[in-house]
Design an enzyme around this catalytic site. Sequence first.
Site, mmCIF file in Angstrom:
data_model
loop_
_atom_site.group_PDB
_atom_site.id
_atom_site.type_symbol
_atom_site.label_atom_id
_atom_site.label_comp_id
_atom_site.label_asym_id
_atom_site.label_seq_id
_atom_site.Cartn_x
_atom_site.Cartn_y
_atom_site.Cartn_z
ATOM 1 N NE ARG A 253 -4.070 -1.892 2.058
ATOM 2 C CZ ARG A 253 -4.825 -2.395 3.027
ATOM 3 N NH1 ARG A 253 -4.611 -2.034 4.276
ATOM 4 N NH2 ARG A 253 -5.792 -3.233 2.753
ATOM 5 C CD GLU A 265 -5.125 -7.193 -4.499
ATOM 6 O OE1 GLU A 265 -5.838 -8.199 -4.319
ATOM 7 O OE2 GLU A 265 -4.994 -6.303 -3.655
ATOM 8 C CD GLN A 270 -1.137 -18.087 -5.319
ATOM 9 O OE1 GLN A 270 -1.998 -17.942 -6.142
ATOM 10 N NE2 GLN A 270 -0.285 -19.066 -5.358
ATOM 11 C CE1 TYR A 348 -10.359 -8.096 -5.234
ATOM 12 C CE2 TYR A 348 -8.348 -9.227 -5.920
ATOM 13 C CZ TYR A 348 -9.015 -8.392 -5.044
ATOM 14 O OH TYR A 348 -8.341 -7.813 -4.001
ATOM 15 C CG ASP A 366 -11.798 -9.912 -1.955
ATOM 16 O OD1 ASP A 366 -12.867 -9.409 -1.520
ATOM 17 O OD2 ASP A 366 -10.731 -9.845 -1.324
ATOM 18 C CB SER A 527 -8.316 -26.322 -6.133
ATOM 19 O OG SER A 527 -7.740 -26.684 -7.339
#
Length: 576
Positions: A253, A265, A270, A348, A366, A527
């Site tokens: 930031r 991002e 992750q 996103y 998100d 996943s």
Amino acid sequence: MRYERITQGSFLERPNRFLAYAELAGKKEVIHVKNTGRCAELLKPGAVIYVQESQNPERKTKWDLIAVEKGDRIINMDSQIPNRVVQDWIEEGNLFEDVRLVKPETTYCNSRFDLYVETGDKRKIFIEVKGVTLEENGVVRFPDAPSERAVKHLEELGHAVKEGYEAYVFFVIQMKGVRYFTPNRDTHPAFCDALKRAQAAGVHVLAYDCEVSADSIEVNEEVPVVLGSPLLKESVEPVVAWYRKYRRDLPWREHPDAYRVWVSEIMLQQTRVEAVKPYYERFLEAFPDVAALAEAEEDKLLKMWEGLGYYNRVRNMQKAAQQVMTEHNGRFPQSYDEILKLSGIGNYTAGAISSFAYGIAKPAVDGNVLRVVSRLLASDADIMKASTRAQMERLIEEVIPIDAAADFNQGLIEIGAIVCVPNGEPKCEICPVAHLCKAKAQNIQMELPVKTKAKARRIEKRTVLIFRDNETVAIRKRPVKGLLAGLYELPNVEGHLTRKEVIEYGKEIGLTPIRVKKLASAKHIFSHVEWHMIGYEVLVDELEKNCSEKMIFAGREEIDRKYSIPSAFEAYIERK
Ligand code: SF4
């Protein structure tokens, strides 16, 4: 547009829709009310009003009600004026260029539209004008009473679009200084739905406020239109103010340029914020800009990503960096649509980069945002569905502030991360939108968001083998396609082998075991698949000479430095 013969008075009462009594110069007079809406919030006894004297001696009532004071505002109440002021304003060259014709009251199918416009470049445009006087806390709404006619007009405008015309609904806010316009769901839900359908069909929905005085009215500035969620619109200010005060200081930031936002991002998709920090610093040191990433050697790139998982993401990042170099001369694109075209970048990430780095008013939805918005609106839509995400994006896009797009997006994400948390009770007591939150009001925070369970993962049994001599360990490269493509791994086979089977397998590939030691079992979750692993350490003699399989024999230090071994093998690989 200026009125003549205006007199100030004081409102007394309204016996019916068309008439009112008022005190003018100390006398009680009958006033004609052109606006037949209820206007109860405006026409209160004692309200200061402005009336126009009629020039027609035949008329029973000599006065027409033109405007009323409400607080420090003057609100025009002349229901015949919106069409006129919009016509004048368009004729002055506003809204369309090269206007050749502006015709009032034009029939199309079964409707008479307020204005028909033609331009030099052959645009044919129907406009339906609606005057708006209903205001509360700076929010203006229409209609103030059910209007089937208005619904029919909207349907006809949609039809006109299909036939090749342009169509507009133009809400004339008959006052100045409002925050936004929204259709009035309390009085006529069917009109709200019809307005949304019309917009989806291509009808433009516009709202403009007016500069209003006791004796004049002019169209002034465009006002935001909120067709989706006024509640979400109300959340903008508290979210932005809260974020500016309470945001965490995070490395990405500090200088949010497009490249840094992008890297952070993808990493944050992750793993947790704290875990990302060292990866982020290391990655930026190795690849400080898009050019460096585009040129990176694959092994080095994967090594930098080791432990983060989903290696395809970093491969896609490299492809995107190469696209930036070849298609954009090395400059990161600066529009949402161009960013979205880059490899591996979805809605996103494109929203995050374009809003955080460039202040573009695009949503970045998100999991955190889905949870916060679902709770805020008490939405029971399944957030696993793409249609729900798309709907949330539309709702947010409509209210996202153009002067604080980054802070609003990041505010929603941050609230989701540290206040309206994913696991456990949300911290409503410190939430900046608690006063608006429908889930809190209904005490159903823990029931939302609705999330259908993902399909059960496939279980795969594997045996991991650590073939080693005194100095080196055997590793091999995985195939270029499929799971963990192109990464390095400890040799492993499908199924759970017995010690005897391990010895046989070793012999088969030319690595005769001297000693075999069973290791603890381990599990790794991808996943769609779970590896349930057992392992053996197999001590062999003279590794390199006899092996028939393509293996790399490397010392621990070399492995750590050079080869990226995915965290699936974490339990079996000793790091330095
Ligand atoms: Fe989440 Fe509670 Fe805030 Fe509602 S009030 S958004 S449930 S933290």
